[in-house]
Write an enzyme that holds these catalytic residues in place. Structure first.
Site, mmCIF file in Angstrom:
data_model
loop_
_atom_site.group_PDB
_atom_site.id
_atom_site.type_symbol
_atom_site.label_atom_id
_atom_site.label_comp_id
_atom_site.label_asym_id
_atom_site.label_seq_id
_atom_site.Cartn_x
_atom_site.Cartn_y
_atom_site.Cartn_z
ATOM 1 N N HIS A 73 43.117 42.401 38.612
ATOM 2 C CA HIS A 73 43.622 43.489 39.440
ATOM 3 C C HIS A 73 43.910 43.036 40.873
ATOM 4 C CE1 HIS A 73 39.248 44.091 40.503
ATOM 5 N NE2 HIS A 73 39.792 44.295 41.698
ATOM 6 N N ASP A 103 40.072 41.706 32.835
ATOM 7 C CA ASP A 103 40.252 41.746 34.293
ATOM 8 C C ASP A 103 39.939 40.397 34.922
ATOM 9 O OD1 ASP A 103 40.973 42.790 36.719
ATOM 10 O OD2 ASP A 103 39.051 43.746 37.121
ATOM 11 N N SER A 178 36.055 41.639 45.242
ATOM 12 C CA SER A 178 36.545 41.435 43.879
ATOM 13 C C SER A 178 37.030 40.005 43.701
ATOM 14 C CB SER A 178 37.685 42.409 43.578
ATOM 15 O OG SER A 178 37.221 43.728 43.504
#
Length: 431
Positions: A73, A103, A178
């Protein structure tokens, strides 16, 4: 005596990088842009404005040649991806592999190494209560290190991706973290920070990381030259074991993966597994839920032989199963529909074992599924979506692409059809 994480940080922080992803997007300059009536009234298409958007995430260098792991993402739909190292150097990069379901993405730095790296740890050896460090770039303020413990293992139903086997930690993780590193006290990578549980947008002490064992499997696929991470095909679908089922079978608590369906010629059927069996262990590791089984399969890989601890109708038993790749799709099964009908323009395919596995459908399901819906097609105008299963058209049961094409070829003044979307049957009539 002074205790400090400083030696660990000095050894690992240089291998945690910033990932800058730029993408071009079109924004309508008028609320009437894209409206066919107003475009026809004004005699020309209203102009759109192109803007460049940037997103910031983190990444981890795991090979001195410049292989970087981050979250999918972070780089999704990016036209340009840049890597910034802790020492101030910046490089362009290219995508080697990305997997939306997990992901995860693997990037290659376009520059000369060697680069600093963090070595993989073994996530099967960590325990709840172990001290961990999270390194990343939260909110774009710069590289930040936070400490905490492993709060839980095998977490699922987090809702950030189809993957469901996360390490939970209370080390502060915020937006921008992230793709960053979760490391143990040996300075080894045990997870890629992926998500947080928050209602305010900040850290609430509940963060989730993708286990390093799975990350390692994805990286090995990228190193082999493949841009697709292939999961082993077992030929069965699974459900969660409820407390009622556990009590009926004499289990102390609800655990395991309950087999709900088995494909006739799949590896599970050949190994003697049947609907109603419960898988409790995989190669000596416990299977807490179906997502945990999926994690064990993915980290074991295609071609390996696994040993399953199974609770069947006659008690517990050990079953050996060979993990295979899902049977390849036949290009002849895929077709773009034509003609004057609501499905025109859609790309459809027979449901093959590989498609069923990718979409988590029953392995015994057969029929026709919509793969693509081009934006300007009739199928798009009528609201069809990828993943819709066409089950009936004008009273004819649809089982193959050839059968669907034959029904559409006959034409009709009105179309009555049924599709299955997310397990729900939708019926519609179009004149």
């Amino acid at each position: 005596m002074m205790q400090s994480f400083s030696p660990l940080v000095k050894a690992t922080a240089p291998a945690v990088v910033n990932v800058y992803a730029d993408r071009l997007v079109q924004r309508r300059s008028s609320p009437f842009a894209g409206d066919p009536f107003f475009e026809q009234f004004f005699g020309q298409r209203l102009p759109n404005r192109t803007e460049r958007q940037s997103s910031l995430g983190s990444g981890v260098i795991i090979q001195s040649s410049g292989l970087v792991v981050t979250n999918n993402h972070v780089i999704k739909d990016a036209d340009d991806i840049r890597i910034a190292l802790a020492d101030g150097r910046e490089f362009n990069s290219r995508i080697l592999l990305k997997d939306e379901r997990l992901d995860l993405a693997v990037l290659q730095i376009e520059g000369e190494g060697p680069f600093p790296v963090i070595e993989f740890g073994d996530t099967d050896s960590i325990e709840v209560g172990d001290i961990v460090l999270a390194i990343g770039n939260p909110f774009g303020v710069g590289q930040t290190v936070t400490s905490g413990i492993v709060s839980a293992l095998a977490r699922n139903r987090v809702g950030v991706s189809d993957f469901g086997f996360f390490i939970q930690t209370d080390a502060a993780i915020n937006p921008g973290n992230s793709g960053g590193a979760l490391i143990d006290m040996n300075g080894r990578l045990i997870g890629i920070n992926t998500a947080i549980f928050t209602r305010s947008g900040g850290s609430n002490g509940i963060g989730f990381a993708t286990p390093a064992n799975l990350v390692r499997a994805v990286v090995e696929t990228a190193e082999s030259g493949s841009d697709i991470f292939e999961r082993p095909y077992i030929g069965a679908t699974f459900e969660t074991v409820t407390s009622d089922i556990a009590e009926a079978l004499g289990l102390d608590h609800a655990t395991g993966a309950l087999i709900s369906d088995v494909a006739a010629d799949g590896p599970a059927a050949k190994a003697g597994l049947r609907a109603g069996d419960i898988i409790l262990g995989f190669n000596g590791q416990p299977v807490e839920h179906p997502d945990a089984l999926g994690y064990r399969l993915a980290t074991t890989g295609v071609g390996a032989t696994a040993e399953l601890d199974v609770l069947g109708r006659k008690g517990r038993k050990t079953v050996k199963i060979t993990l295979q790749a899902a049977p390849a799709d036949d290009p002849r099964d895929r077709r773009t529909l034509e003609g004057e009908n609501p499905f025109a323009g859609a790309v459809v395919s027979n449901i093959t074992p590989r498609i069923a596995d990718q979409l988590r459908l029953s392995p015994s399901l057969r029929g026709v599924i919509i793969i693509e819906v081009p934006r300007q097609s009739l199928a798009s105008r009528y609201g069809f979506r990828p993943g819709d299963i066409i089950s009936d058209v004008n009273g004819a049961t649809i089982t193959t692409v050839d059968g669907l094409a034959e029904v559409l070829k006959r034409g009709a003044n009105f179309w009555r059809f049924e599709i299955i979307r997310d397990g729900r049957r939708i019926r519609q009539i179009i004149r």
